[in-house]
Scaffold this active site. Structure first.
Site, PDB file in Angstrom:
ATOM      1  N   GLY A 150       0.791  -1.237   0.000  1.00  0.00           N
ATOM      2  CA  GLY A 150       0.000   0.000   0.000  1.00  0.00           C
ATOM      3  C   GLY A 150       0.813   1.271   0.000  1.00  0.00           C
ATOM      4  O   GLY A 150       0.257   2.359   0.225  1.00  0.00           O
ATOM      5  N   ALA A 151       2.118   1.177  -0.279  1.00  0.00           N
ATOM      6  CA  ALA A 151       2.983   2.350  -0.124  1.00  0.00           C
ATOM      7  C   ALA A 151       2.576   3.510  -1.026  1.00  0.00           C
ATOM      8  O   ALA A 151       2.486   4.659  -0.588  1.00  0.00           O
ATOM      9  CB  ALA A 151       4.437   1.964  -0.399  1.00  0.00           C
ATOM     10  N   GLY A 152       2.341   3.226  -2.304  1.00  0.00           N
ATOM     11  CA  GLY A 152       1.956   4.298  -3.219  1.00  0.00           C
ATOM     12  C   GLY A 152       0.634   4.930  -2.848  1.00  0.00           C
ATOM     13  O   GLY A 152       0.437   6.144  -3.006  1.00  0.00           O
ATOM     14  N   ASP A 153      -0.286   4.129  -2.338  1.00  0.00           N
ATOM     15  CA  ASP A 153      -1.598   4.647  -1.939  1.00  0.00           C
ATOM     16  C   ASP A 153      -1.501   5.469  -0.657  1.00  0.00           C
ATOM     17  O   ASP A 153      -2.199   6.478  -0.499  1.00  0.00           O
ATOM     18  CB  ASP A 153      -2.584   3.498  -1.760  1.00  0.00           C
TER      19      ASP A 153
END
Length: 327
Positions: free
Chosen positions: A260-263
């Site tokens: 979920g890093a980009g989100d």
């Protein structure tokens, strides 16, 4: 008056994430709520913003779990719909050393692809400051039509559009068609975030030097958006807006799951752009303000990758600020 900071539209699904092996040596998978737009909505809510999610789940226990999870985390789910026929979309997530991930989807079709334009609450969309979308709602009708109608509604009401292409090749039947559809959303957006992989995929630019990043960002801005962001993993994030831009270093963290890093990054950035000091002029506050916003988003993402899953990993404001303040 716009009552919602960020509304995210698109896929919501179950991430079955690798979680060790059974006594007999078979892989075990942990059920985690996910889906890039849903992750963004949760990220905003966890930081203290007002967020909403629009999407579709199946009439099954997974769908009920996803809805209750978003409700528990403070996301407005009045725009969620239930398909009587299609199952809730599932993804199986494999993790490599360092937390990098790969996906295998059960989505043929999944309920998320069946969201229709006539199921949208246009009044609610008109009251949002920013609508965030990805590209996976473009893979099928009717979710493609619903996405375009939501964008039109928000733009007509004076809201902003955020777009993250979020490339998942296994969900597209034809790569050339996929790239065409993904590029078509860029001129409709005010904010575009791409990874270095997506920069090369969409614009043929390898992010090897700062000059490459600047050229890629300007190609995005030339299509119409006002803020371009290129995420580079451990290297940080390059931003370009209003003739200014820079590479903001990442915060060092021990990553165990980057799902979920980009989100988390997008949600944190949109949270900052909807604070009172940014309202009315989110792209014209100068270099220092935008650099600080991107740095905060990097800090939020750095917390996310230290935890398993996507939605369960989203940090609260205090956790993000502790990292941000350590710079």
């Amino acid at each position: 008056m716009k009552n919602t900071d960020v509304t995210a539209l698109g896929e919501i699904l179950i991430d079955f994430t690798e979680a060790g092996v059974s006594p007999s040596g078979e892989a075990l998978y942990e059920r985690n709520p996910g889906g890039a737009p849903a992750n963004v909505a949760v990220a905003v809510a966890r930081l203290g913003g007002r967020s909403a999610f629009i999407g579709k789940v199946g009439s099954d226990p997974f769908g009920s779990f996803l809805r209750s999870t978003l409700e528990r985390l403070g996301v407005d789910v009045s725009g969620m719909r239930v398909s009587p026929d299609a199952h809730t979309t599932l993804a199986f997530v494999s993790l490599a050393p360092g937390g990098e991930h790969s996906f295998s989807f059960c989505r043929n079709p999944g309920a998320d692809t069946e969201l229709r334009a006539d199921e949208l609450d246009l009044a609610a969309l008109a009251s949002t400051k920013i609508l965030h979308v990805g590209s996976l709602s473009l893979t099928h009708e009717s979710s493609r039509g619903a996405t375009l109608e939501a964008i039109r509604s928000v733009r007509d009401a004076g809201g902003l559009i955020s777009y993250d292409p979020n490339w998942r090749p296994s969900l597209w039947g034809d790569k050339l068609e996929a790239l065409d559809r993904m590029r078509r959303l860029v001129p409709l957006a005010d904010i575009v975030k791409v990874s270095e992989e997506e920069l090369e995929l969409l614009y043929g630019i390898r992010a090897e030097t700062k000059a490459d990043l600047d050229r890629g960002a300007k190609m995005i801005l030339d299509a119409g958006p006002r803020l371009a962001l290129i995420t580079l993993g451990e290297q940080g994030t390059y931003w370009c807006c209003g003739g200014e831009g820079d590479l903001v270093p990442a915060f060092i963290s021990d990553a165990i799951d980057t799902t979920g890093a980009g989100d988390a990054f997008v949600g944190a950035l949109l949270y900052r752009l909807t604070r009172p000091e940014a309202i009315g002029n989110p792209f014209g506050r100068g270099y220092a303000a935008m650099d600080a916003d991107v740095r905060f988003a990097n800090a939020t993402a750095s917390v996310c990758v230290t935890r398993r899953g996507a939605i369960p990993a989203m940090p609260n404001l205090g956790e993000a600020m502790r990292v941000y303040g350590s710079a």
